[in-house]
Design an enzyme around this catalytic site. Structure first.
Site, PDB file in Angstrom:
ATOM      1  N   GLY A 159      -4.449  14.096   7.870  1.00 28.68           N
ATOM      2  CA  GLY A 159      -5.896  14.044   7.627  1.00 28.68           C
ATOM      3  C   GLY A 159      -6.547  13.252   8.744  1.00 28.68           C
ATOM      4  O   GLY A 159      -6.018  13.163   9.854  1.00 28.68           O
ATOM      5  N   ARG A 160      -7.697  12.648   8.407  1.00 26.96           N
ATOM      6  CA  ARG A 160      -8.431  11.885   9.435  1.00 26.96           C
ATOM      7  C   ARG A 160      -7.559  10.805  10.081  1.00 26.96           C
ATOM      8  O   ARG A 160      -7.494  10.688  11.300  1.00 26.96           O
ATOM      9  CB  ARG A 160      -9.639  11.198   8.788  1.00 26.96           C
ATOM     10  CG  ARG A 160     -10.895  12.013   8.814  1.00 26.96           C
ATOM     11  CD  ARG A 160     -12.027  11.202   8.211  1.00 26.96           C
ATOM     12  NE  ARG A 160     -11.797  11.016   6.800  1.00 26.96           N
ATOM     13  CZ  ARG A 160     -12.470  11.653   5.847  1.00 26.96           C
ATOM     14  NH1 ARG A 160     -13.433  12.470   6.157  1.00 26.96           N
ATOM     15  NH2 ARG A 160     -12.197  11.458   4.569  1.00 26.96           N
ATOM     16  N   ILE A 161      -6.874   9.996   9.241  1.00 28.32           N
ATOM     17  CA  ILE A 161      -6.100   8.876   9.803  1.00 28.32           C
ATOM     18  C   ILE A 161      -4.871   9.399  10.552  1.00 28.32           C
ATOM     19  O   ILE A 161      -4.579   8.945  11.664  1.00 28.32           O
ATOM     20  CB  ILE A 161      -5.716   7.860   8.696  1.00 28.32           C
ATOM     21  CG1 ILE A 161      -6.983   7.235   8.100  1.00 28.32           C
ATOM     22  CG2 ILE A 161      -4.801   6.755   9.267  1.00 28.32           C
ATOM     23  CD1 ILE A 161      -6.759   6.321   6.900  1.00 28.32           C
ATOM     24  N   ARG A 243       0.080   3.864   1.365  1.00 21.97           N
ATOM     25  CA  ARG A 243       0.291   3.211   0.076  1.00 21.97           C
ATOM     26  C   ARG A 243       1.781   3.013  -0.139  1.00 21.97           C
ATOM     27  O   ARG A 243       2.583   3.924   0.130  1.00 21.97           O
ATOM     28  CB  ARG A 243      -0.260   4.058  -1.077  1.00 21.97           C
ATOM     29  CG  ARG A 243      -1.761   4.030  -1.258  1.00 21.97           C
ATOM     30  CD  ARG A 243      -2.263   2.664  -1.749  1.00 21.97           C
ATOM     31  NE  ARG A 243      -3.698   2.635  -1.957  1.00 21.97           N
ATOM     32  CZ  ARG A 243      -4.597   2.312  -1.024  1.00 21.97           C
ATOM     33  NH1 ARG A 243      -4.208   1.987   0.199  1.00 21.97           N
ATOM     34  NH2 ARG A 243      -5.886   2.310  -1.310  1.00 21.97           N
ATOM     35  N   GLU A 272       2.046  -4.617  -4.863  1.00 23.61           N
ATOM     36  CA  GLU A 272       1.260  -5.674  -4.191  1.00 23.61           C
ATOM     37  C   GLU A 272       0.637  -6.616  -5.214  1.00 23.61           C
ATOM     38  O   GLU A 272       0.168  -6.140  -6.248  1.00 23.61           O
ATOM     39  CB  GLU A 272       0.159  -5.036  -3.341  1.00 23.61           C
ATOM     40  CG  GLU A 272       0.716  -4.315  -2.139  1.00 23.61           C
ATOM     41  CD  GLU A 272      -0.371  -3.643  -1.295  1.00 23.61           C
ATOM     42  OE1 GLU A 272      -1.558  -3.988  -1.432  1.00 23.61           O
ATOM     43  OE2 GLU A 272      -0.002  -2.771  -0.520  1.00 23.61           O
ATOM     44  N   HIS A 290      -1.363  -5.849   3.791  1.00 15.73           N
ATOM     45  CA  HIS A 290      -2.393  -4.800   3.564  1.00 15.73           C
ATOM     46  C   HIS A 290      -3.662  -5.101   4.369  1.00 15.73           C
ATOM     47  O   HIS A 290      -4.729  -5.354   3.804  1.00 15.73           O
ATOM     48  CB  HIS A 290      -2.715  -4.669   2.064  1.00 15.73           C
ATOM     49  CG  HIS A 290      -3.415  -3.371   1.734  1.00 15.73           C
ATOM     50  ND1 HIS A 290      -3.258  -2.717   0.534  1.00 15.73           N
ATOM     51  CD2 HIS A 290      -4.261  -2.592   2.449  1.00 15.73           C
ATOM     52  CE1 HIS A 290      -3.978  -1.612   0.520  1.00 15.73           C
ATOM     53  NE2 HIS A 290      -4.603  -1.513   1.689  1.00 15.73           N
TER      54      HIS A 290
END
Ligand code: 8YV
Length: 328
Positions: A159-161, A243, A272, A290
């Site tokens: 995707g975008r990332i 994630r 987390e 994170h």
């Protein structure tokens, strides 16, 4: 919801400029001391608010949502990922959900690239050696890592990332491979000289570095299972800025311990803020708290998006960043 000044409850401390603007526009309750909300506090918030502004640290699950007051009409998430929100239950209850896509792409891709460099080149280890006063001068055989130029990078989630990571990695001389639900536009593939793998298993077995850039959904939970991790080359590295839940963290820790993988760069974890103690003990890992999107500019842009989403909704229009189930 009151047309002009909805009651907006913000669960965490946001940048000052964002909080100030929110108070100008809405009836806003802030969390100035930034204490994360427990379930009771969240239930209290959803009972009172017209709009809830949560973050990744709030578990807005069905137990919270069934207690929501009838005035709660919008959950304007401060963040891109919405895996901490039960979007299906929210929508069934007539609550719109929005997020903040696009504005943390470049920052997260930068951090991904930093980990792609840091782990094979032993960046953190070297810095720690120096601070521990173990640097006795240059040596031809000390602190040797591995070259990344010319190696194969497998991106999971284009995707975008994922694409922003690919652009950076290409400039560093890595060969770009990717697995995605479907191939990206042929022009993007050409620009990135990227190779599409329909089979994740086949791609994993051939990569030198694997980067996780897909969202956490029911379909991607433990996508990198113990079985799949074992397909990877023992010389390979794994990087995760998406994630923690996408990787079986226990299996990964066991493999690193056994030397069945060369190293890992992790910015996210399954539970987390807890981090698997086995990971903590490894030398060949870089563990970050994170912070992939943690830039001041990014946080302000995220806040602006939250404001636009609330304002548009309060004015009776569809907010631009609605999360729709097909996206999940
Ligand atoms: C955010 C993130 O800062 O947006 C995301 O999905 O993982 C983070 O980088 C966080 O979610 C804020 O809620």
């Amino acid at each position: 919801m009151p047309a002009n000044r909805p009651l907006v409850i913000v669960t965490r401390k946001l940048p000052d400029a964002i909080e100030t603007r929110m108070r100008e526009l809405f009836e806003t309750r802030l969390n100035l001391d930034d204490t994360p909300m427990d379930q009771a506090a969240l239930i209290d918030a959803v009972q009172k608010a017209d709009v809830l502004v949560p973050t990744v640290t709030d578990r807005v699950d069905s137990k919270v949502l069934v207690r929501a007051g009838s005035n709660l009409k919008l959950i304007a998430n401060f963040g891109n990922g919405v895996d901490h929100i039960d979007v299906k239950t929210a929508l069934e209850r007539g609550i719109t959900v929005t997020n903040t896509p696009g504005v943390l792409t470049e920052d997260t891709a930068d951090m991904t690239m930093a980990l792609i460099l840091a782990v094979p080149r032993r960046l953190v280890e070297g810095a720690e050696e120096l601070k521990a006063e173990r640097f006795e001068g240059w040596s031809p055989s000390w602190m040797l890592g591995h070259r990344i130029w010319g190696k194969r990078l497998g991106i999971i989630g284009m995707g975008r990332i994922g694409q922003a990571v690919a652009r950076r990695a290409k400039a560093f001389g890595l060969q770009i491979h990717y697995h995605n639900r479907k191939p990206v536009h042929p022009q993007i593939e050409r620009d990135l000289s990227a190779t599409y793998w329909e089979s994740l298993d086949q791609m994993l077995a051939r990569m030198d570095i694997v980067s996780i850039n897909c969202p956490h959904t029911p379909a991607t939970y433990h996508l990198l299972s113990a079985r799949r991790l074992k397909l990877m080359k023992p010389t390979a590295y794994i990087v995760n800025t998406a994630r923690g839940e996408v990787i079986d963290e226990n299996a990964l820790a066991r493999m690193l311990e056994a030397g069945a993988l060369s190293g890992a760069g992790l910015d996210v974890f399954e539970r987390e803020p807890a981090v698997n103690p086995k990971l903590m003990k490894q030398k060949n890992v870089v563990l970050l708290p994170h912070m992939g999107s943690a830039t001041i500019e990014g946080r302000v842009d995220m806040g602006e998006k939250v404001i636009v989403n609330i304002k548009t909704f309060a004015d009776g229009h569809k907010p631009p960043d609605r999360v729709i189930p097909a996206m999940l």
